[in-house]
Design an enzyme around this catalytic site. Structure first.
Site, PDB file in Angstrom:
ATOM      1  N   GLY A  54       0.643  -1.444  -0.170  1.00  0.00           N
ATOM      2  CA  GLY A  54       0.225   0.036  -0.091  1.00  0.00           C
ATOM      3  C   GLY A  54       0.679   1.294   0.182  1.00  0.00           C
ATOM      4  N   CYS A  81       5.062  -6.184   1.530  1.00  0.00           N
ATOM      5  CA  CYS A  81       5.866  -4.764   1.572  1.00  0.00           C
ATOM      6  C   CYS A  81       4.884  -3.928   2.569  1.00  0.00           C
ATOM      7  CB  CYS A  81       5.222  -4.432  -0.011  1.00  0.00           C
ATOM      8  SG  CYS A  81       6.245  -2.679  -0.239  1.00  0.00           S
ATOM      9  N   TYR A  82       4.026  -3.161   2.056  1.00  0.00           N
ATOM     10  CA  TYR A  82       3.422  -2.480   3.392  1.00  0.00           C
ATOM     11  C   TYR A  82       2.713  -3.546   4.380  1.00  0.00           C
ATOM     12  CZ  TYR A  82       0.504   0.498   6.485  1.00  0.00           C
ATOM     13  OH  TYR A  82      -0.105   1.136   7.448  1.00  0.00           O
ATOM     14  N   HIS A 168       7.633  -8.198  -3.800  1.00  0.00           N
ATOM     15  CA  HIS A 168       6.395  -8.606  -4.314  1.00  0.00           C
ATOM     16  C   HIS A 168       6.384 -10.216  -5.133  1.00  0.00           C
ATOM     17  CE1 HIS A 168       4.368  -4.788  -3.685  1.00  0.00           C
ATOM     18  NE2 HIS A 168       5.714  -4.290  -3.691  1.00  0.00           N
ATOM     19  N   GLU A 170       4.038 -11.764  -5.930  1.00  0.00           N
ATOM     20  CA  GLU A 170       3.003 -11.969  -6.928  1.00  0.00           C
ATOM     21  C   GLU A 170       3.293 -11.461  -8.362  1.00  0.00           C
ATOM     22  OE1 GLU A 170       3.328  -9.780  -4.654  1.00  0.00           O
ATOM     23  OE2 GLU A 170       2.295  -7.729  -5.024  1.00  0.00           O
ATOM     24  N   SER A 222     -25.401 -11.287 -24.605  1.00  0.00           N
ATOM     25  CA  SER A 222     -24.598 -10.094 -25.735  1.00  0.00           C
ATOM     26  C   SER A 222     -23.886 -10.965 -26.666  1.00  0.00           C
ATOM     27  CB  SER A 222     -23.938  -9.165 -24.887  1.00  0.00           C
ATOM     28  OG  SER A 222     -22.751  -9.736 -24.045  1.00  0.00           O
ATOM     29  N   VAL A 225     -17.774 -12.695 -23.496  1.00  0.00           N
ATOM     30  CA  VAL A 225     -17.766 -13.974 -22.879  1.00  0.00           C
ATOM     31  C   VAL A 225     -18.573 -13.976 -21.442  1.00  0.00           C
ATOM     32  CG1 VAL A 225     -15.566 -15.063 -21.554  1.00  0.00           C
ATOM     33  CG2 VAL A 225     -15.257 -13.306 -23.374  1.00  0.00           C
ATOM     34  N   ASP A 226     -18.653 -12.981 -20.742  1.00  0.00           N
ATOM     35  CA  ASP A 226     -19.295 -13.258 -19.454  1.00  0.00           C
ATOM     36  C   ASP A 226     -20.772 -13.657 -19.452  1.00  0.00           C
ATOM     37  OD1 ASP A 226     -16.693 -12.285 -18.661  1.00  0.00           O
ATOM     38  OD2 ASP A 226     -17.475 -10.227 -18.127  1.00  0.00           O
ATOM     39  N   LYS A 365     -11.607 -12.676 -14.450  1.00  0.00           N
ATOM     40  CA  LYS A 365     -11.670 -12.894 -16.065  1.00  0.00           C
ATOM     41  C   LYS A 365     -11.174 -14.341 -16.531  1.00  0.00           C
ATOM     42  CE  LYS A 365     -13.769 -10.956 -19.603  1.00  0.00           C
ATOM     43  NZ  LYS A 365     -14.997 -10.134 -19.728  1.00  0.00           N
TER      44      LYS A 365
END
Ligand code: XMP
Length: 509
Positions: A54, A81-82, A168, A170, A222, A225-226, A365
């Site tokens: 953060g 980190c934070y 990090h 990630e 529509s 994808v969703d 997604k």
């Protein structure tokens, strides 16, 4: 309840990425605000907590804090980190400012049998982005890794299962990052890896069957994808699903036909396909202002849907393709409005239904796409590039006519065809043609022409929030440009957009 990890947001730029990585490791997690931590612990009984980075500094007044007793509940914690500085500061250690350490650094593991660093090679490359350092470890903690300029790059109190890393794990640039995260999840928290998309299908279909059974369900399809994945999942469970597909006449070449073919013919859904193109074009006649176009299309879409839904009559459930980033977005932060995005948000107001069903509400997604494959939807639907709700209306600059739409459809089709033919579709996040409202002089044969300029847009991006222009090879651009001016009438010039977002946006309107 599924084993849950809480990813606790402290405002870091990689917060969603952390959550996605945890999911990729087949562990269910939720991204929550630090302010909700206590109530979410009570609600979900998490097997572990991950504190994100953060922008704040722990010593600042008003910096986000947590109560120390949270760290004494016996729940394993990984602070990043934070999050790491927060653990140190909260438990009586000290943090303070030092030189900025940014980018790739060499990580040297000091506690070789640390559960966090099991099987992690040392030295390895890690990604740093901080100016605050751990100056004094809290009692019971030991330094588990260092870099050249960071004397406490990682710390731990293994007895209490509390771990902190300044780097990090990630981000891709941290070579052993995913292994470190998995060590925390599996080696420390005791995860069993039960979060998979096949498991998700099984669970959700069973839940939907139990909840909905043969009651009446309505879904707006529509072609994106969703909504495609949401409808297919519900279709697996509920025999009484009716899908409404509103063709606003602003789709790309062949798209409307494809929706009908895939969902009605191949999937066997009850599909009401409404050709409302004339209605939309009439409303849009003479309108050039982008926000006005968006507004008209959004409103008209709701009106058409409302009329069709009335014909279906009262339903028990309405399906929406809401996905997890939408849920996070509304729960964590508020950003400035650049464009009024058109989605199906207004539908619940005009449909006579009892309850919403949001079967993708928990998914990112990439998980929705994996789920789509699990449901055996065709690749071109599952991997479909993002397409804006207002469709080609915001890619015809200025006022919209049928002729302009035809020109754009043909040019866009050639662009897409050549990108696929040249094996570039996987590399470019989104690519499309824009019909500018500019006409210029050209020469064809021996004749003067005065025709339209088509702009090509291709971008690389992760989530559409920021984007860079795609480096499409010149020889491919040359083929596309040549084909467009030769094959599409009324186009005599093709340009390629080389602007990133920001300062531009991806779409032109
Ligand atoms: P911009 O142009 O804002 O686009 O940089 C970012 C991403 O969003 C898509 N987009 C939309 N999607 N409804 C949508 O569902 C909309 O009204 C809309 N406008 C833009 C755009 O295609 C890009 O992927």
């Amino acid at each position: 309840m599924a084993q849950t990890v809480l990813v606790v947001d402290f405002g870091g730029q990689y917060n969603q990425l952390i959550a996605r990585r945890v999911r990729e490791a087949n562990v269910y997690c939720e991204l929550i605000s630090f302010q909700k931590l206590r109530e979410k612990i009570a609600e979900t009984q998490p097997i572990g907590l991950v504190f994100t980075g953060g922008p704040a500094s722990f010593n600042d007044e008003g910096a986000p804090r947590i109560d120390a007793d949270i760290l004494n509940m016996g729940i394993p914690v990984l602070g990043i980190c934070y999050g790491c500085q927060l653990i140190a500061g909260t438990l009586g250690g000290a943090v303070g400012e030092g030189p900025r350490e940014y980018g790739k650094c060499t990580l040297d593991v000091k506690i070789k049998d640390s559960a966090l660093f099991k099987g992690v090679k040392s030295p390895s490359t890690c990604w740093m982005s901080h100016t605050i350092y751990i100056e004094k470890l809290p009692q019971g903690f030991a330094t588990s890794a260092v870099t050249d300029s960071c004397p406490v790059a990682a710390m731990e109190d293994a007895r209490k299962k509390l771990y902190g890393v300044q780097f990090h794990p990630e981000v891709m640039h941290t070579e052993e990052g995913f292994k470190i995260l998995k060590n925390f999840l599996y080696g420390v928290c005791g995860a069993t890896g039960e979060w998979t998309m096949s498991g998700y299908v099984e669970r959700t279909v069973a839940e939907l069957k139990a909840k909905i059974g043969d009651k009446k369900v309505l879904c707006a399809l529509s072609g994106g994808v969703d909504s495609a994945v949401a409808a297919t999942l519900v279709h697996r469970a509920c025999p009484n699903l009716i899908c409404i597909f509103v063709d606003h006449g602003l789709l790309r070449k062949g798209e409307a036909e494809e929706v009908v073919r895939v969902f009605r013919d191949e999937q066997g859904m009850k599909l009401v396909a409404v050709d409302a193109s004339k209605r939309f074009l009439d409303k849009l006649a003479g309108v050039a202002e982008p926000e006005k176009k968006r507004k008209i299309i959004g409103e008209e879409f709701i009106r058409v849907f409302e009329e069709e839904a009335k014909k279906v009559g009262a339903v028990d459930y309405l399906v929406q393709g809401t996905i997890y980033p939408d849920v996070i977005e509304s729960g964590l932060n508020h950003s400035a409005k650049i464009k009024s995005h058109h989605n199906v948000g207004g539908l619940p107001d005009v449909v006579d239904f009892k309850e919403l069903v949001e079967p993708l509400r928990l998914l990112f997604k990439d998980e929705v796409r994996r789920l789509g494959f699990e449901l055996e939807l065709p690749e071109h639907i599952v991997m479909r590039q993002p397409f804006p709700g207002p469709g080609l209306a915001i890619r015809v600059i200025g006022d919209i006519t049928n002729d302009k739409l035809s020109i754009l459809r043909e040019a866009d089709y050639i662009f897409r065809e050549e990108i696929a033919k040249n094996g570039l579709s996987g590399e470019i996040w989104q690519y499309f043609a824009v019909l500018t409202d500019m006409r210029t002089v050209g020469v064809m044969g021996d004749e003067r022409t005065y025709d339209y300029t088509v702009a090509l847009r291709g971008v690389t991006s992760v989530d559409g929030m920021t984007a860079d222009w795609a480096r499409i090879p010149f020889d491919v651009l040359q083929i596309i440009s040549g084909r467009i001016v030769n094959e599409v009438k009324h186009v005599n010039r093709v340009v390629y957009d080389i602007t990133s977002k920001p300062p531009a946006t991806i779409e032109w309107e």
